[in-house]
Write an enzyme that holds these catalytic residues in place. Structure first.
Site: not given
Length: 509
Positions: A65, A68, A418, A421
């Site tokens: 993550c 994270c 991204c 995306c």
């Protein structure tokens, strides 16, 4: 620990676990121990007993993550500072999914507060090391500290943060019970103490039950009182409102931890080299000048604050276009309204405050031009249309394109980095090709990293897609459907103000 550990583990492992837990490391799953101990600790963590004695903050996270990874160094630094008072731990949910599932973890990172072995509350505090430290320190000890002497009172209020002190006639006071209930609910945000001896506050002119709000000594000034007294009927709600209305005063110190609470109102902020830990007098030099001017504009809906510009450098650059060399040692001054409108004071901050007064006069008169972060408006040509039929929107062209009263618009907010995306791009391009000959609909995209997102569009992740239909431009609809071409076409067929026209045959759908 011995009230439950002997029943779970052999004696030598009990000693090992007790010794380990007493050391309060910042992370115990799964980086510090061999696999057999890792499994043992997971079993321990999953078998909390009500007698577990301390406040405990585990961070549930999957190993891949990105958010994270960003939190990890802050979390570890906070754990080091909290050693001995609060235990911080990490649980890798990709390895220990059963444990994470047991505690209802569905997003990452998730932080929860455990008291006495039980899931007490979600952690809703800051995600910086300092923020976590301050937030969790407030979780330890009683909800409200009992003050027995005047020396206790003085020591409690002589603090970096504001202090709320209830003064009552005795331990059986009904107001005391309500005060303690409020302290239990609000302890995460504020410091509470109480006394059952009215004489404790007589030096402050207090002779009856009341609540005293002491602003931090470092922020004392000649423009407002450092002590505010609450004598109204005491309920949790009335005390909460009193604190909310008076805790910050005329010009509070904005930090990364309290900025969201301050920005619920229109807010002017002066950013400079502020350091209340090491240079209180120097930090108050510019603050006093802001307060002098602010006192002349009271009651006009604008609030004021000061902040350390080093804490907000990236925000100043990204949100206001201010470089690190702008202003030198002088403060940057900005206004951010609760609607998201942004203004910057371009004139140099003068020590007599005249430049700030001129800035405020222009603001209240509506003469200031809003700052909008925007890429240049793109040029559109025939060759580009064949390759990229979507309309590329920037902040400066948003109103012209998306809020065109005669066209339905599907707008995708994306980030160039991204991966989701990038995966969507060929489908979105095909959608634009499919509807290219429909004169009443626009398939658009906007880089939400390099452009300000307009009010009414909540963009927290990428891609985020909205539909702005004809006649309802102030009520855009968030697209929550699938990511295939047919999903988008079915959505638009249902939501569009007209029958769709497909490319090629130009038939209506």
């Amino acid at each position: 620990f011995h009230c439950f550990l002997p029943s779970l583990f052999p004696s030598f492992l009990v000693s090992l676990l007790v010794s380990f837990l007493a050391s309060s490391p910042p992370c115990f799953l799964p980086s510090l121990f061999p696999s057999f101990l890792d499994s043992l600790l997971v079993s321990f963590f999953s078998s909390f007993s009500p007698c577990f004695p301390l406040c405990f903050l585990p961070c549930f996270l999957p190993s891949l993550c990105g958010h994270c990874k960003k939190l990890a160094p802050e979390f570890d630094r906070a754990a080091t500072r909290l050693k001995g008072s609060v235990r911080l731990a990490k649980v890798d949910c990709t390895t220990h999914s059963e444990t994470c599932g047991r505690f209802g973890v569905s997003g990452y990172p998730t932080l929860k507060i455990f008291r006495y072995g039980r899931d007490s509350a979600p952690y809703d505090g800051p995600r910086t090391a300092e923020g976590i430290y301050q937030y969790m320190k407030k979780q330890t000890g009683p909800d409200s500290v009992l003050l027995r002497t005047k020396e206790d009172l003085q020591a409690f209020v002589n603090n970096y943060d504001a202090s709320i002190v209830g003064v009552f006639s005795g331990a059986d006071s009904s107001r005391l019970a309500e005060f303690l209930n409020a302290a239990g609910l609000l302890r995460e945000q504020f410091r509470f103490a109480h006394s059952t001896d009215l004489q404790l506050a007589e030096d402050h002119g207090i002779h009856s039950e009341c609540v005293l709000l002491f602003r931090p000594p470092r922020l004392s000034n000649t423009f407002e009182d450092s002590l505010v007294v609450f004598k109204d009927y005491l309920t949790i709600g009335s005390l909460r409102r009193f604190i909310r209305d008076h805790i910050y005063g005329l010009c509070p110190h904005m930090t990364l931890e309290n900025r969201d609470r301050l920005r619920v109102r229109d807010l002017l902020t002066a950013y400079y080299d502020l350091d209340y830990h090491h240079n209180v007098r120097g930090s108050n030099y510019w603050r006093n000048r802001v307060m002098k001017v602010a006192s002349k504009y009271g009651g006009r809906g604008l609030t004021y604050s000061v902040a350390n510009k080093k804490d907000f450098l990236s925000e100043l650059e990204d949100d206001f276009g201010l470089g690190t060399s702008d202003g030198g040692e002088l403060p940057f001054v900005t206004i951010r309204t609760r609607l998201g409108h942004k203004y910057t004071m371009r004139e140099e901050f003068t020590r007599d405050g005249q430049s700030l007064e001129r800035f405020l006069d222009d603001y209240f008169a509506g003469r200031l031009k809003r700052y909008v972060k925007s890429e240049p408006v793109p040029e559109r040509n025939t060759a580009d249309v064949k390759v990229r039929p979507q309309t590329m929107v920037v902040a400066e062209s948003f109103d012209d394109v998306v809020n065109d009263p005669d066209k339905d618009v599907l707008i995708q907010f994306y980030s160039p980095s991204c991966p989701h995306c990038k995966k969507l791009e060929p489908v979105y391009r095909e959608l634009a090709h499919t509807l290219y000959y429909d004169p009443k609909i626009v398939i658009a995209k906007m880089n939400a990293v390099e452009n300000d997102v307009p009010l009414g569009y909540d963009v927290q992740g990428f891609p985020t897609i909205y539909f702005a239909p004809v006649g309802k431009k102030d009520e855009p609809v968030r697209y929550e459907g699938g990511r295939e071409l047919r999903d988008f076409l079915n959505f638009l067929k249902r939501e569009a103000s007209h029958s769709l026209v497909l490319s090629g045959s130009k038939d209506e759908l």
